[in-house]
Design a protein around this motif. Structure first.
Motif, PDB file in Angstrom:
ATOM      1  N   ARG A   2       0.823  -1.210   0.000  1.00  0.00           N
ATOM      2  CA  ARG A   2       0.000   0.000   0.000  1.00  0.00           C
ATOM      3  C   ARG A   2       0.861   1.265   0.000  1.00  0.00           C
ATOM      4  O   ARG A   2       0.567   2.231  -0.713  1.00  0.00           O
ATOM      5  N   GLN A   6       0.742   4.051  -2.870  1.00  0.00           N
ATOM      6  CA  GLN A   6       0.392   5.426  -2.532  1.00  0.00           C
ATOM      7  C   GLN A   6       1.479   6.394  -2.991  1.00  0.00           C
ATOM      8  O   GLN A   6       1.186   7.489  -3.498  1.00  0.00           O
ATOM      9  N   ASP A  10       0.974   9.491  -5.403  1.00  0.00           N
ATOM     10  CA  ASP A  10       1.332  10.820  -4.919  1.00  0.00           C
ATOM     11  C   ASP A  10       2.377  11.488  -5.794  1.00  0.00           C
ATOM     12  O   ASP A  10       2.496  12.713  -5.799  1.00  0.00           O
ATOM     13  N   SER A  28      -8.619   5.843  -5.402  1.00  0.00           N
ATOM     14  CA  SER A  28      -8.614   5.565  -3.967  1.00  0.00           C
ATOM     15  C   SER A  28      -8.199   4.118  -3.752  1.00  0.00           C
ATOM     16  O   SER A  28      -8.503   3.252  -4.569  1.00  0.00           O
ATOM     17  N   LEU A  29      -7.498   3.867  -2.649  1.00  0.00           N
ATOM     18  CA  LEU A  29      -7.015   2.523  -2.339  1.00  0.00           C
ATOM     19  C   LEU A  29      -7.982   1.857  -1.371  1.00  0.00           C
ATOM     20  O   LEU A  29      -8.262   2.391  -0.299  1.00  0.00           O
TER      21      LEU A  29
END
Length: 280
Positions: A2, A6, A10, A28-29
């Motif tokens: 994760r 991310q 980002d 979205s995760l």
């Protein structure tokens, strides 16, 4: 994983680093709790082994036949069956060919009979073997057809804590197949047994039962069944205690009218949601 994903997002990337396909504008995760649970329990019930060279793998394949023969033999003692089950659990952990061999040999029926045993250790090892076998997609429907759900429900009711947790994980694995979601959901007491375990179980049992309910509720017809078992107050209480997977189940139940109605009846439901949002 994760954290890495991310960081990728980002950094402004909007394509999948593997497939190169475009991502949504604001991706979205969403954590895959069912898969995480299977991986966690797979490691828990099958102790880690070092990778073995080809000659040792060949020996394992030849050894598996003798273990299968012991397991299916009516003349084998519980002690010998337990030894065979333990070694088969280790062999089937990573070897797909041995998993198929065990299934094709008719050993599934013998393992199911062991689940019916009053011997809790024998029961636990047989459930662990069935969990390993369920990793093969081709086995998932076959295990259900062979009657595994009846055994799982019985274990969820009266098994040892470890057996109950493995049984719930096995349901999660079987529910990966869409047709099994419907079959499990319509089986008498299957969902109610999970809800009961969520209410009275230990931390591991509650986590695994919530994960199984989450997997089953991805099938719309099962949401009403889960609600009708009185699950909503239990899930809200579990969510308030910090069980993340209970929140995920509630997120699916809110999609059905009955779920929304039951949530509106729970005192302090909004406060629980606020606390969940505040605490992440």
């Amino acid at each position: 994983d994760r954290v890495s994903i991310q960081q990728w997002i980002d950094s402004g990337n909007r394509t999948c680093p593997i497939t190169k396909l475009p991502l949504s504008e604001n991706p979205s995760l969403i954590p895959n709790h069912a898969l995480r649970s299977l991986i966690s329990n797979f490691a828990h019930v099958s102790p880690k082994e070092s990778s073995c060279p080809r000659t040792q793998q060949e020996h394992s394949h030849s050894q598996s036949q003798a273990l299968i023969s012991t397991l299916v033999s009516r003349s084998s003692s519980n002690a010998s069956k337990l030894e065979s089950l333990g070694r088969l659990v280790r062999l089937t952990k990573r070897d797909s060919l041995i998993r198929r061999k065990v299934t094709e040999s008719g050993a599934v029926r013998a393992a199911l009979d062991c689940v019916d045993s009053c011997n809790q250790v024998l029961q636990e090892k047989s459930l662990s073997l069935l969990l390993n076998l369920s990793l093969e997609d081709d086995n998932k429907v076959g295990l259900v057809a062979d009657g595994v759900i009846r055994r799982i429900v019985a274990v969820l009711r009266v098994g040892s804590p470890d057996c109950k947790a493995i049984a719930a994980t096995l349901l999660t694995s079987l529910a990966v197949v869409e047709v099994n979601k419907a079959t499990i959901g319509s089986y008498p007491d299957a969902i109610s047994a999970l809800v009961y375990l969520l209410r009275v179980g230990n931390d591991r049992e509650r986590k695994e039962s919530a994960t199984a309910l989450y997997a089953l509720c991805s099938f719309p017809d099962n949401r009403k069944r889960v609600v009708d078992c009185g699950s909503v107050p239990i899930l809200v209480e579990a969510a308030d205690s910090g069980l993340e997977r209970a929140v995920e189940v509630l997120g699916l139940l809110v999609k059905c009218r009955g779920g929304r109605e039951e949530m509106s009846k729970v005192s302090g439901f909004v406060e629980v949601l606020v606390n969940v949002l505040r605490n992440g």
